[in-house]
Scaffold this active site. Structure first.
Site, PDB file in Angstrom:
ATOM      1  N   PRO A  92       0.818  -1.223   0.000  1.00  0.00           N
ATOM      2  CG  PRO A  92      -0.408  -1.322   1.999  1.00  0.00           C
ATOM      3  CD  PRO A  92       0.579  -2.074   1.171  1.00  0.00           C
ATOM      4  CD  GLU A 119       1.010  -4.978  10.521  1.00  0.00           C
ATOM      5  OE1 GLU A 119       1.234  -3.793  10.270  1.00  0.00           O
ATOM      6  OE2 GLU A 119      -0.138  -5.468  10.544  1.00  0.00           O
ATOM      7  NE  ARG A 157      -8.418  -5.803 -20.495  1.00  0.00           N
ATOM      8  CZ  ARG A 157      -8.737  -4.714 -21.173  1.00  0.00           C
ATOM      9  NH1 ARG A 157      -7.980  -3.646 -21.064  1.00  0.00           N
ATOM     10  NH2 ARG A 157      -9.800  -4.681 -21.940  1.00  0.00           N
ATOM     11  CG  ASP A 172     -10.075  -1.001 -22.638  1.00  0.00           C
ATOM     12  OD1 ASP A 172     -11.166  -1.503 -22.886  1.00  0.00           O
ATOM     13  OD2 ASP A 172      -9.040  -1.652 -22.418  1.00  0.00           O
TER      14      ASP A 172
HETATM   15  N1  ADE Z   1      -0.940  -5.159  -0.077  1.00  0.00           N
HETATM   16  C1  ADE Z   1      -1.815  -4.750   0.864  1.00  0.00           C
HETATM   17  N2  ADE Z   1      -2.557  -3.729   0.427  1.00  0.00           N
HETATM   18  C2  ADE Z   1      -2.135  -3.457  -0.845  1.00  0.00           C
HETATM   19  C3  ADE Z   1      -2.514  -2.503  -1.824  1.00  0.00           C
HETATM   20  N3  ADE Z   1      -3.466  -1.596  -1.600  1.00  0.00           N
HETATM   21  N4  ADE Z   1      -1.870  -2.532  -3.006  1.00  0.00           N
HETATM   22  C4  ADE Z   1      -0.885  -3.435  -3.233  1.00  0.00           C
HETATM   23  N5  ADE Z   1      -0.492  -4.352  -2.346  1.00  0.00           N
HETATM   24  C5  ADE Z   1      -1.112  -4.373  -1.158  1.00  0.00           C
END
Ligand code: ADE
Length: 253
Positions: A92, A119, A157, A172
């Site tokens: 994230p 984590e 794709r 697209d």
């Molecule tokens: N792992 C946990 N959350 C994630 C996200 N939002 N994007 C990519 N990998 C992740």
């Protein structure tokens, strides 16, 4: 394109690559997908792939050694030159995935995707092994596996020969910077809801114009910030101005 996925949950990938565009791309030898269990690269008795975070706190962190080992092993087996592989850590904290990144990755010969869990992964994996860190959105998943599938789908794709017709790419959402226009199929009337007449007219020029206008209208209503980056001709700019006036008069539904 060769794709290697490093994961603690290889079973997640068993089905997706047997279906739809993935299956087609594999059958046509356009992608070659290999799944590796990070746990297979642990050397201790208990096959520990994770450990407690230094400094304390909740959850577990994926250890660096098995992940580095897995990548080293891959490179050795494949005789790959370092620069040839794009090593993506799914996290994230990564750069936000979008169509432009999918396009950029679709030109690569080799992707290695590292799926974190718990984590996350030891920061040294991100710092010294990964060449890229990618997030698929501003939310936290319990693991990188769904994110890896999202990235591989969007990239696959775009590889020439994967989709039936190249037209389906041009229209697209995001390819031209706009959201896609609404699509309809038979029946022409369903529960009294009618398909727009223009789509039944057989006039291709009128259909194309209507679709472009619908794309602009949709983008303006749902994702107005995207319009800043789209190339529009003067008629389309006028159309937007009219829509904006309508919107300010609250005529836009
Ligand atoms: N792992 C946990 N959350 C994630 C996200 N939002 N994007 C990519 N990998 C992740």
């Amino acid at each position: 394109m060769r794709i290697d996925i490093l994961t603690l949950f290889p079973q997640v990938f068993e089905l997706p690559f047997k279906i739809g565009i993935f299956q087609r791309a594999i059958d046509r030898k356009l992608i070659d997908v290999n799944i590796h269990n990070i746990r297979d690269y642990t050397h201790d008795k208990h096959h520990m792939a994770d450990d407690y975070p230094y400094g304390g706190g909740a959850g577990m962190v994926l250890k660096p050694e098995p992940i580095f080992r897995a990548v080293d092993d891959l490179k050795k087996k494949m005789d790959i030159v370092e620069e040839e592989s794009t090593i993506i850590s799914l996290t994230p904290q990564g750069r936000l995935f979008c169509q432009a990144i999918a396009q950029e990755l679709s030109f690569k010969n080799h992707l290695i995707l590292i799926c974190g869990h718990y984590e996350g992964v030891d920061e040294r994996v991100n710092q010294y092994l990964a060449t890229d860190e990618i997030s698929i959105g501003d939310y936290v998943l319990s693991g990188g596996e769904p994110a890896a599938l999202v990235v591989i789908d969007a990239v696959t794709r775009l590889i020439p020969g994967v989709l039936g017709s190249s037209d389906s790419l041009e229209d697209d959402s995001y390819t031209n910077g706009l959201l896609e226009y609404p699509q309809y199929t038979r029946p022409a009337v369903f529960r009294e809801w009618q398909v727009p007449d223009i789509l039944l007219s057989g006039n291709h020029a009128h259909v194309a114009k209507w679709r472009r206008q619908q794309s602009i209208l949709r983008t303006l209503k749902r994702r107005p910030e995207l319009l800043d980056k789209v190339k529009l001709n003067s008629k389309e700019k006028q159309y937007i101005n009219r829509l904006l006036i309508d919107q300010s008069e609250e005529k836009l539904d």
